[in-house]
Design a protein around this motif. Structure first.
Motif, PDB file in Angstrom:
ATOM      1  N   VAL A 233       0.871  -1.171   0.000  1.00  0.00           N
ATOM      2  CA  VAL A 233       0.000   0.000   0.000  1.00  0.00           C
ATOM      3  C   VAL A 233       0.909   1.223   0.000  1.00  0.00           C
ATOM      4  O   VAL A 233       1.620   1.484   0.972  1.00  0.00           O
ATOM      5  CB  VAL A 233      -0.939   0.017   1.215  1.00  0.00           C
ATOM      6  N   GLY A 234       0.914   1.956  -1.096  1.00  0.00           N
ATOM      7  CA  GLY A 234       1.804   3.105  -1.232  1.00  0.00           C
ATOM      8  C   GLY A 234       1.214   4.357  -0.617  1.00  0.00           C
ATOM      9  O   GLY A 234       0.111   4.367  -0.068  1.00  0.00           O
ATOM     10  N   THR A 235       1.952   5.434  -0.727  1.00  0.00           N
ATOM     11  CA  THR A 235       1.519   6.714  -0.145  1.00  0.00           C
ATOM     12  C   THR A 235       1.302   7.779  -1.213  1.00  0.00           C
ATOM     13  O   THR A 235       1.171   8.947  -0.898  1.00  0.00           O
ATOM     14  CB  THR A 235       2.572   7.220   0.860  1.00  0.00           C
ATOM     15  N   ARG A 236       1.261   7.395  -2.449  1.00  0.00           N
ATOM     16  CA  ARG A 236       1.012   8.347  -3.531  1.00  0.00           C
ATOM     17  C   ARG A 236      -0.031   7.745  -4.471  1.00  0.00           C
ATOM     18  O   ARG A 236       0.058   6.585  -4.858  1.00  0.00           O
ATOM     19  CB  ARG A 236       2.292   8.651  -4.297  1.00  0.00           C
ATOM     20  N   ASN A 237      -1.023   8.553  -4.832  1.00  0.00           N
ATOM     21  CA  ASN A 237      -2.067   8.158  -5.780  1.00  0.00           C
ATOM     22  C   ASN A 237      -2.813   6.893  -5.350  1.00  0.00           C
ATOM     23  O   ASN A 237      -3.291   6.124  -6.176  1.00  0.00           O
ATOM     24  CB  ASN A 237      -1.465   7.937  -7.177  1.00  0.00           C
ATOM     25  N   ASN A 238      -2.943   6.686  -4.041  1.00  0.00           N
ATOM     26  CA  ASN A 238      -3.660   5.515  -3.541  1.00  0.00           C
ATOM     27  C   ASN A 238      -3.173   4.235  -4.209  1.00  0.00           C
ATOM     28  O   ASN A 238      -3.944   3.411  -4.702  1.00  0.00           O
ATOM     29  CB  ASN A 238      -5.168   5.668  -3.742  1.00  0.00           C
ATOM     30  N   ASP A 239      -1.894   4.068  -4.244  1.00  0.00           N
ATOM     31  CA  ASP A 239      -1.254   2.973  -4.962  1.00  0.00           C
ATOM     32  C   ASP A 239      -1.347   1.672  -4.172  1.00  0.00           C
ATOM     33  O   ASP A 239      -0.855   1.582  -3.045  1.00  0.00           O
ATOM     34  CB  ASP A 239       0.221   3.337  -5.212  1.00  0.00           C
ATOM     35  N   ILE A 240      -1.989   0.660  -4.741  1.00  0.00           N
ATOM     36  CA  ILE A 240      -2.012  -0.683  -4.170  1.00  0.00           C
ATOM     37  C   ILE A 240      -1.619  -1.661  -5.266  1.00  0.00           C
ATOM     38  O   ILE A 240      -2.166  -1.629  -6.370  1.00  0.00           O
ATOM     39  CB  ILE A 240      -3.403  -1.057  -3.611  1.00  0.00           C
ATOM     40  N   PHE A 241      -0.658  -2.518  -4.980  1.00  0.00           N
ATOM     41  CA  PHE A 241      -0.237  -3.507  -5.967  1.00  0.00           C
ATOM     42  C   PHE A 241       0.242  -4.764  -5.255  1.00  0.00           C
ATOM     43  O   PHE A 241       0.669  -4.719  -4.105  1.00  0.00           O
ATOM     44  CB  PHE A 241       0.858  -2.944  -6.877  1.00  0.00           C
TER      45      PHE A 241
ATOM     46  N   ALA B 195       4.888 -12.948 -12.665  1.00  0.00           N
ATOM     47  CA  ALA B 195       6.148 -12.410 -13.187  1.00  0.00           C
ATOM     48  C   ALA B 195       6.212 -10.896 -13.063  1.00  0.00           C
ATOM     49  O   ALA B 195       7.247 -10.302 -13.373  1.00  0.00           O
ATOM     50  CB  ALA B 195       6.314 -12.815 -14.647  1.00  0.00           C
ATOM     51  N   LYS B 196       5.121 -10.282 -12.613  1.00  0.00           N
ATOM     52  CA  LYS B 196       5.122  -8.831 -12.463  1.00  0.00           C
ATOM     53  C   LYS B 196       4.134  -8.437 -11.368  1.00  0.00           C
ATOM     54  O   LYS B 196       3.311  -9.237 -10.921  1.00  0.00           O
ATOM     55  CB  LYS B 196       4.733  -8.144 -13.774  1.00  0.00           C
ATOM     56  N   TRP B 197       4.240  -7.180 -10.934  1.00  0.00           N
ATOM     57  CA  TRP B 197       3.316  -6.652  -9.948  1.00  0.00           C
ATOM     58  C   TRP B 197       1.998  -6.282 -10.622  1.00  0.00           C
ATOM     59  O   TRP B 197       1.981  -5.787 -11.751  1.00  0.00           O
ATOM     60  CB  TRP B 197       3.911  -5.418  -9.268  1.00  0.00           C
ATOM     61  N   ILE B 198       0.897  -6.518  -9.922  1.00  0.00           N
ATOM     62  CA  ILE B 198      -0.437  -6.265 -10.463  1.00  0.00           C
ATOM     63  C   ILE B 198      -1.055  -5.101  -9.707  1.00  0.00           C
ATOM     64  O   ILE B 198      -1.176  -5.142  -8.478  1.00  0.00           O
ATOM     65  CB  ILE B 198      -1.323  -7.520 -10.340  1.00  0.00           C
ATOM     66  N   ASN B 199      -1.428  -4.042 -10.422  1.00  0.00           N
ATOM     67  CA  ASN B 199      -2.048  -2.874  -9.810  1.00  0.00           C
ATOM     68  C   ASN B 199      -3.527  -3.138  -9.531  1.00  0.00           C
ATOM     69  O   ASN B 199      -4.201  -3.825 -10.302  1.00  0.00           O
ATOM     70  CB  ASN B 199      -1.913  -1.650 -10.717  1.00  0.00           C
ATOM     71  N   VAL B 200      -4.002  -2.573  -8.434  1.00  0.00           N
ATOM     72  CA  VAL B 200      -5.395  -2.729  -8.028  1.00  0.00           C
ATOM     73  C   VAL B 200      -6.139  -1.433  -8.316  1.00  0.00           C
ATOM     74  O   VAL B 200      -5.685  -0.344  -7.941  1.00  0.00           O
ATOM     75  CB  VAL B 200      -5.505  -3.079  -6.530  1.00  0.00           C
ATOM     76  N   SER B 201      -7.275  -1.545  -8.980  1.00  0.00           N
ATOM     77  CA  SER B 201      -8.101  -0.375  -9.274  1.00  0.00           C
ATOM     78  C   SER B 201      -9.018  -0.089  -8.085  1.00  0.00           C
ATOM     79  O   SER B 201      -9.705  -0.983  -7.583  1.00  0.00           O
ATOM     80  CB  SER B 201      -8.947  -0.621 -10.527  1.00  0.00           C
ATOM     81  N   LEU B 202      -8.998   1.157  -7.647  1.00  0.00           N
ATOM     82  CA  LEU B 202      -9.822   1.552  -6.513  1.00  0.00           C
ATOM     83  C   LEU B 202     -11.151   2.134  -6.978  1.00  0.00           C
ATOM     84  O   LEU B 202     -11.209   2.767  -8.036  1.00  0.00           O
ATOM     85  CB  LEU B 202      -9.094   2.612  -5.678  1.00  0.00           C
TER      86      LEU B 202
ATOM     87  N   TYR C 252      -5.834   9.742   0.373  1.00  0.00           N
ATOM     88  CA  TYR C 252      -4.573   9.060   0.110  1.00  0.00           C
ATOM     89  C   TYR C 252      -4.281   8.098   1.260  1.00  0.00           C
ATOM     90  O   TYR C 252      -4.681   8.314   2.399  1.00  0.00           O
ATOM     91  CB  TYR C 252      -3.418  10.049  -0.070  1.00  0.00           C
ATOM     92  N   PHE C 253      -3.573   7.031   0.959  1.00  0.00           N
ATOM     93  CA  PHE C 253      -3.170   6.076   1.979  1.00  0.00           C
ATOM     94  C   PHE C 253      -1.941   6.596   2.716  1.00  0.00           C
ATOM     95  O   PHE C 253      -1.067   7.227   2.116  1.00  0.00           O
ATOM     96  CB  PHE C 253      -2.863   4.705   1.368  1.00  0.00           C
ATOM     97  N   THR C 254      -1.882   6.328   4.001  1.00  0.00           N
ATOM     98  CA  THR C 254      -0.711   6.732   4.780  1.00  0.00           C
ATOM     99  C   THR C 254       0.451   5.769   4.598  1.00  0.00           C
ATOM    100  O   THR C 254       1.575   6.092   4.970  1.00  0.00           O
ATOM    101  CB  THR C 254      -1.064   6.793   6.274  1.00  0.00           C
ATOM    102  N   GLY C 255       0.188   4.594   4.051  1.00  0.00           N
ATOM    103  CA  GLY C 255       1.231   3.590   3.866  1.00  0.00           C
ATOM    104  C   GLY C 255       1.216   2.501   4.911  1.00  0.00           C
ATOM    105  O   GLY C 255       1.939   1.523   4.799  1.00  0.00           O
ATOM    106  N   GLN C 256       0.383   2.645   5.941  1.00  0.00           N
ATOM    107  CA  GLN C 256       0.340   1.648   7.011  1.00  0.00           C
ATOM    108  C   GLN C 256      -0.780   0.647   6.749  1.00  0.00           C
ATOM    109  O   GLN C 256      -1.928   1.030   6.483  1.00  0.00           O
ATOM    110  CB  GLN C 256       0.126   2.324   8.367  1.00  0.00           C
ATOM    111  N   VAL C 257      -0.457  -0.637   6.819  1.00  0.00           N
ATOM    112  CA  VAL C 257      -1.438  -1.686   6.544  1.00  0.00           C
ATOM    113  C   VAL C 257      -1.110  -2.905   7.397  1.00  0.00           C
ATOM    114  O   VAL C 257       0.057  -3.191   7.687  1.00  0.00           O
ATOM    115  CB  VAL C 257      -1.453  -2.048   5.036  1.00  0.00           C
ATOM    116  N   ILE C 258      -2.147  -3.612   7.841  1.00  0.00           N
ATOM    117  CA  ILE C 258      -1.985  -4.867   8.566  1.00  0.00           C
ATOM    118  C   ILE C 258      -2.860  -5.921   7.910  1.00  0.00           C
ATOM    119  O   ILE C 258      -3.732  -5.612   7.078  1.00  0.00           O
ATOM    120  CB  ILE C 258      -2.361  -4.730  10.057  1.00  0.00           C
TER     121      ILE C 258
END
Length: 354
Positions: free
Chosen positions: A109-117, A125-132, A141-147
């Protein structure tokens, strides 16, 4: 290679990246910092600690892989490269299973553009982006913290619409079907000047620790703890954490039974890059104290602090802590150590705090 008793007690670890060849290991039992030169860590960033595995990344090549901490032979599980992604905006990640399992799924869970992959190291073979959904993506925006707990991910998100934090619950299996299921949980009632929030998984329970951090000294001044009632997704304030010890860094937080940690129960250890040391909250007597002054080098914000939990039960000794206060208001902690394998008598070891 690793510090003594590395596998039997919690350690606070910090890796510095490609321009630093040393790693810092902080021992919360004796306040000592050990610097090591571990070949496998040279030029690497730590992205997370999951049991006996560390998730490492090369800052220059963007290669990423799991490294097993305890096997004598270097055992790694490689993931797709993070080329094109900035470490500065890379948040936390969660892992569903052992990295050697086909079912293993790593989600960032990234901290820019609600990035989840995400990716499955042994299948993708590659990272898959998740559409929100659009209502989660705009003005937030996500803070970057996830459990992760029981197949669901809980991610902190700031919403400009309500001008407050909220928690997004993501059904992990729905990501694989490209039909993401989302639920929003409101934050519990907070405290004045609360500016630090930590989600913690303790057994099958989910807690959130809300802390007020002084903007001048960087020390915690107040706190409150809430338990998530999964039946109705409501928060209940608690006065203890069930005999556990929490280890918080704001990025990846951990919980450990006090008997396994060898520390007093219902305590919380807080370590932050910009603070002057490790702070200890004791819920029994409602005190907050600086236990371990640190002299960390000045680092970029994404050179994070991680608590490494013991990978084996503590067979060496059990620790009982008692407290006494002198006339000069210096607190002394006496550790009564019982070496179970040798049957020797308890030996008190005084440690000065403050």
């Amino acid at each position: 290679m690793f510090p003594l008793n590395f596998r039997y007690q919690p350690w606070l670890m910090q890796l510095h990246g490609r321009k630093k060849h040393k790693q810092n290991f902080m021992n919360p039992y004796n306040d000592c910092i050990e610097q090591k030169k571990i070949r496998q860590f040279k030029g690497k960033l730590c992205l997370g600690c999951f049991g006996e595995w560390l998730l490492l990344a090369d800052e220059s090549t963007k290669e990423i892989y799991f490294l097993h901490l305890t096997l004598k032979v270097n055992h790694t599980v490689r993931l797709p490269s993070l080329l094109g992604r900035s470490f500065e905006h890379l948040g936390c990640c969660v892992v569903s299973d052992s990295p050697t399992s086909l079912e293993c799924m790593v989600t960032f869970v990234g901290t820019r553009n609600n990035d989840i992959f995400y990716c499955r190291p042994n299948m993708d073979a590659k990272w898959i982006n998740v559409s929100l959904p659009i209502d989660l993506e705009q003005n937030s925006y996500f803070t970057g913290q996830v459990i992760r707990c029981k197949g669901k991910m809980y991610a902190l998100q700031y919403s400009h619409i309500i001008d407050a934090l909220q928690i997004i619950v993501i059904n992990e299996s729905s990501l694989l079907m490209d039909d993401s299921t989302w639920t929003i949980i409101n934050m519990p009632q907070t405290i004045d000047d609360c500016n630090w929030h930590c989600l913690v998984v303790s057994g099958d329970d989910i807690f959130i620790v809300l802390v007020s951090i002084s903007p001048y000294l960087g020390n915690p001044t107040n706190y409150t703890i809430h338990l998530l009632e999964t039946s109705d997704l409501s928060w209940k304030p608690v006065k203890n954490i069930g005999g556990f010890v929490f280890f918080l860094s704001g990025i990846q937080n951990a919980a450990l039974p006090a008997s396994l940690a060898g520390l007093q129960h219902d305590c919380i250890f807080i370590a932050r890059v910009k603070s002057e040391g490790i702070y200890r909250i004791c819920m029994q007597d409602q005190t907050i104290s600086l236990t371990s002054p640190l002299n960390w080098p000045k680092l970029k914000i994404w050179h994070k602090l991680f608590w490494v939990m013991p990978t084996r039960p503590r067979k060496h000794r059990s620790l009982n802590l008692s407290y006494c206060t002198g006339t000069n208001k210096v607190v002394v902690v006496v550790l009564h150590c019982r070496y179970q394998n040798h049957g020797s008598k308890n030996r008190p070891i005084p440690i000065r705090i403050g």
